[in-house]
Scaffold this motif. Structure first.
Motif, PDB file in Angstrom:
ATOM      1  N   VAL A   1     147.048   9.772  52.791  1.00 10.78           N
ATOM      2  CA  VAL A   1     145.934  10.458  52.152  1.00 10.78           C
ATOM      3  C   VAL A   1     146.114  11.965  52.293  1.00 10.78           C
ATOM      4  O   VAL A   1     146.088  12.511  53.396  1.00 10.78           O
ATOM      5  N   ALA A   2     146.312  12.632  51.150  1.00 12.68           N
ATOM      6  CA  ALA A   2     146.509  14.082  51.122  1.00 12.68           C
ATOM      7  C   ALA A   2     145.150  14.780  51.135  1.00 12.68           C
ATOM      8  O   ALA A   2     144.174  14.260  50.589  1.00 12.68           O
ATOM      9  N   PRO A   3     145.089  15.976  51.727  1.00 18.94           N
ATOM     10  CA  PRO A   3     143.820  16.692  51.828  1.00 18.94           C
ATOM     11  C   PRO A   3     143.439  17.404  50.524  1.00 18.94           C
ATOM     12  O   PRO A   3     143.416  18.625  50.435  1.00 18.94           O
ATOM     13  N   ILE A   4     143.157  16.601  49.507  1.00 18.90           N
ATOM     14  CA  ILE A   4     142.740  17.137  48.213  1.00 18.90           C
ATOM     15  C   ILE A   4     141.875  16.086  47.511  1.00 18.90           C
ATOM     16  O   ILE A   4     142.119  14.884  47.653  1.00 18.90           O
ATOM     17  N   ALA A   5     140.870  16.537  46.806  1.00 16.94           N
ATOM     18  CA  ALA A   5     140.065  15.686  45.930  1.00 16.94           C
ATOM     19  C   ALA A   5     140.368  16.102  44.497  1.00 16.94           C
ATOM     20  O   ALA A   5     140.274  17.275  44.163  1.00 16.94           O
ATOM     21  N   LEU A   6     140.780  15.156  43.679  1.00 18.65           N
ATOM     22  CA  LEU A   6     141.180  15.474  42.302  1.00 18.65           C
ATOM     23  C   LEU A   6     140.037  15.339  41.301  1.00 18.65           C
ATOM     24  O   LEU A   6     140.078  15.943  40.238  1.00 18.65           O
ATOM     25  N   GLY A   7     139.051  14.530  41.592  1.00 18.47           N
ATOM     26  CA  GLY A   7     137.925  14.365  40.684  1.00 18.47           C
ATOM     27  C   GLY A   7     138.171  13.369  39.568  1.00 18.47           C
ATOM     28  O   GLY A   7     137.256  12.694  39.124  1.00 18.47           O
ATOM     29  N   SER A   8     139.388  13.269  39.108  1.00 18.50           N
ATOM     30  CA  SER A   8     139.762  12.297  38.078  1.00 18.50           C
ATOM     31  C   SER A   8     141.270  12.170  38.089  1.00 18.50           C
ATOM     32  O   SER A   8     141.966  12.951  38.715  1.00 18.50           O
ATOM     33  N   GLY A   9     141.757  11.165  37.396  1.00 22.28           N
ATOM     34  CA  GLY A   9     143.194  10.956  37.339  1.00 22.28           C
ATOM     35  C   GLY A   9     143.544   9.480  37.345  1.00 22.28           C
ATOM     36  O   GLY A   9     142.781   8.651  36.849  1.00 22.28           O
ATOM     37  N   THR A  10     144.692   9.170  37.929  1.00 21.71           N
ATOM     38  CA  THR A  10     145.174   7.798  38.014  1.00 21.71           C
ATOM     39  C   THR A  10     144.646   7.179  39.305  1.00 21.71           C
ATOM     40  O   THR A  10     145.081   7.553  40.395  1.00 21.71           O
ATOM     41  N   PRO A  11     143.705   6.215  39.202  1.00 21.41           N
ATOM     42  CA  PRO A  11     143.170   5.608  40.410  1.00 21.41           C
ATOM     43  C   PRO A  11     144.138   4.594  41.017  1.00 21.41           C
ATOM     44  O   PRO A  11     145.048   4.108  40.337  1.00 21.41           O
ATOM     45  N   LEU A  12     143.919   4.295  42.280  1.00 17.92           N
ATOM     46  CA  LEU A  12     144.751   3.298  42.959  1.00 17.92           C
ATOM     47  C   LEU A  12     144.698   1.966  42.220  1.00 17.92           C
ATOM     48  O   LEU A  12     145.724   1.355  41.947  1.00 17.92           O
ATOM     49  N   LEU A  13     143.496   1.539  41.875  1.00 24.92           N
ATOM     50  CA  LEU A  13     143.316   0.277  41.156  1.00 24.92           C
ATOM     51  C   LEU A  13     142.863   0.567  39.730  1.00 24.92           C
ATOM     52  O   LEU A  13     142.167   1.548  39.479  1.00 24.92           O
ATOM     53  N   ALA A  14     143.257  -0.302  38.826  1.00 26.80           N
ATOM     54  CA  ALA A  14     142.841  -0.150  37.424  1.00 26.80           C
ATOM     55  C   ALA A  14     141.351  -0.420  37.300  1.00 26.80           C
ATOM     56  O   ALA A  14     140.796  -1.262  38.028  1.00 26.80           O
ATOM     57  N   ALA A  15     140.710   0.269  36.389  1.00 22.80           N
ATOM     58  CA  ALA A  15     139.279   0.070  36.141  1.00 22.80           C
ATOM     59  C   ALA A  15     139.020  -1.372  35.721  1.00 22.80           C
ATOM     60  O   ALA A  15     139.792  -1.955  34.962  1.00 22.80           O
ATOM     61  N   GLY A  16     137.937  -1.927  36.247  1.00 21.01           N
ATOM     62  CA  GLY A  16     137.542  -3.282  35.860  1.00 21.01           C
ATOM     63  C   GLY A  16     138.252  -4.388  36.601  1.00 21.01           C
ATOM     64  O   GLY A  16     137.975  -5.560  36.369  1.00 21.01           O
ATOM     65  N   GLY A  17     139.170  -4.034  37.491  1.00 19.74           N
ATOM     66  CA  GLY A  17     139.881  -5.056  38.254  1.00 19.74           C
ATOM     67  C   GLY A  17     139.029  -5.593  39.394  1.00 19.74           C
ATOM     68  O   GLY A  17     137.965  -5.062  39.705  1.00 19.74           O
ATOM     69  N   ALA A  18     139.500  -6.630  40.003  1.00 18.22           N
ATOM     70  CA  ALA A  18     138.804  -7.245  41.137  1.00 18.22           C
ATOM     71  C   ALA A  18     138.887  -6.318  42.352  1.00 18.22           C
ATOM     72  O   ALA A  18     139.865  -5.587  42.516  1.00 18.22           O
ATOM     73  N   PRO A  19     137.864  -6.349  43.200  1.00 13.02           N
ATOM     74  CA  PRO A  19     137.933  -5.579  44.443  1.00 13.02           C
ATOM     75  C   PRO A  19     139.117  -6.046  45.292  1.00 13.02           C
ATOM     76  O   PRO A  19     139.550  -7.197  45.192  1.00 13.02           O
ATOM     77  N   LEU A  20     139.626  -5.163  46.116  1.00 13.85           N
ATOM     78  CA  LEU A  20     140.763  -5.474  46.979  1.00 13.85           C
ATOM     79  C   LEU A  20     140.294  -5.421  48.429  1.00 13.85           C
ATOM     80  O   LEU A  20     139.936  -4.350  48.925  1.00 13.85           O
ATOM     81  N   SER A  21     140.279  -6.565  49.083  1.00 11.28           N
ATOM     82  CA  SER A  21     139.866  -6.623  50.490  1.00 11.28           C
ATOM     83  C   SER A  21     141.044  -6.263  51.382  1.00 11.28           C
ATOM     84  O   SER A  21     142.146  -6.799  51.212  1.00 11.28           O
ATOM     85  N   LEU A  22     140.793  -5.348  52.313  1.00  7.36           N
ATOM     86  CA  LEU A  22     141.842  -4.844  53.205  1.00  7.36           C
ATOM     87  C   LEU A  22     141.373  -4.918  54.650  1.00  7.36           C
ATOM     88  O   LEU A  22     140.180  -4.796  54.925  1.00  7.36           O
ATOM     89  N   ARG A  23     142.325  -5.090  55.575  1.00  3.48           N
ATOM     90  CA  ARG A  23     142.048  -5.012  57.006  1.00  3.48           C
ATOM     91  C   ARG A  23     142.927  -3.917  57.595  1.00  3.48           C
ATOM     92  O   ARG A  23     144.161  -3.970  57.475  1.00  3.48           O
ATOM     93  N   LEU A  24     142.302  -2.924  58.221  1.00  2.17           N
ATOM     94  CA  LEU A  24     143.043  -1.807  58.797  1.00  2.17           C
ATOM     95  C   LEU A  24     143.912  -2.296  59.954  1.00  2.17           C
ATOM     96  O   LEU A  24     143.425  -2.930  60.883  1.00  2.17           O
ATOM     97  N   GLN A  25     145.211  -2.013  59.887  1.00  4.84           N
ATOM     98  CA  GLN A  25     146.147  -2.329  60.976  1.00  4.84           C
ATOM     99  C   GLN A  25     146.236  -1.168  61.949  1.00  4.84           C
ATOM    100  O   GLN A  25     146.185  -1.350  63.141  1.00  4.84           O
ATOM    101  N   ASP A  26     146.470   0.023  61.398  1.00  4.46           N
ATOM    102  CA  ASP A  26     146.565   1.216  62.235  1.00  4.46           C
ATOM    103  C   ASP A  26     146.440   2.458  61.367  1.00  4.46           C
ATOM    104  O   ASP A  26     146.491   2.379  60.144  1.00  4.46           O
ATOM    105  N   SER A  27     146.250   3.584  62.055  1.00  8.70           N
ATOM    106  CA  SER A  27     146.104   4.849  61.343  1.00  8.70           C
ATOM    107  C   SER A  27     146.594   5.985  62.225  1.00  8.70           C
ATOM    108  O   SER A  27     146.676   5.844  63.440  1.00  8.70           O
TER     109      SER A  27
END
Length: 184
Positions: free
Chosen positions: A143-169
């Motif tokens: 995660v880069a320290p910038i907010a773009l406001g718009s652009g290419t999202p990680l997931l396509a619009a209208g797709g199913a939610p993606l459930s994640l479990r944090l392993q480490d950070s």
């Protein structure tokens, strides 16, 4: 059983690139040494680099001649597979040519019985296709320290939610966060 790790640079508001594919996410990072050290260690356990056509073209224009880059030897030595329906062959400078496959899902599924560890770099459409098919095991976001406001999202619009479990950070220099998730 094989595993697939998708790795993406992303803005704090969830965009991979600007509205026209701009690389503002990368421009916001002043120091890539932590990500280079992380990937140098990670690549010791990787068996294959998976790329979509556009990411392949970007990578192939840089890495084969990037001898002074910390990861260049590893990146150039690893077997690569390019997912493309438009390419019939691919080259990697003086290094072994990548294999080209038309179907990312079929390729990953053919490897599932093996012990192959694959890393997918960039390649948004390939990542989304593999996520939709349930063929990504881990997602690592830088995660880069910038907010773009718009652009290419990680997931396509209208797709199913993606459930994640944090392993480490980790927090890296310059305000970069590394987040590693298991895809649930």
């Amino acid at each position: 059983m094989s595993t697939v790790l998708a790795q993406q640079w992303i803005s704090v508001d969830g965009f991979l690139a600007g509205t026209k594919g701009e690389a503002d996410v990368f421009a916001a990072v002043g120091d890539f040494s932590a990500s280079e050290a992380h990937n140098t260690a990670l690549l010791k356990d990787i068996d294959e680099v998976l790329l979509g056509r556009r990411s392949y073209e970007t990578f192939a224009a840089f890495w084969p001649a990037a001898d002074d880059e910390p990861m260049a030897h590893q990146v150039n030595a690893l077997p690569k597979t390019v997912c493309s329906t438009t390419l019939s062959s691919a080259s990697w400078g003086a290094h072994a040519a990548p294999r080209v496959v038309p179907d990312a899902v079929a390729h990953i599924r053919s490897q599932r019985p093996t012990d192959t560890r694959t890393i997918l770099w960039g390649s948004v459409s390939v990542m989304r296709t593999l996520l939709a098919a349930g063929e990504i095991d881990e997602l690592e976001l830088f995660v880069a320290p910038i907010a773009l406001g718009s652009g290419t999202p990680l997931l396509a619009a209208g797709g199913a939610p993606l459930s994640l479990r944090l392993q480490d950070s980790e927090t890296w220099p310059g305000g970069v966060l590394r987040l590693r998730y298991t895809v649930a």
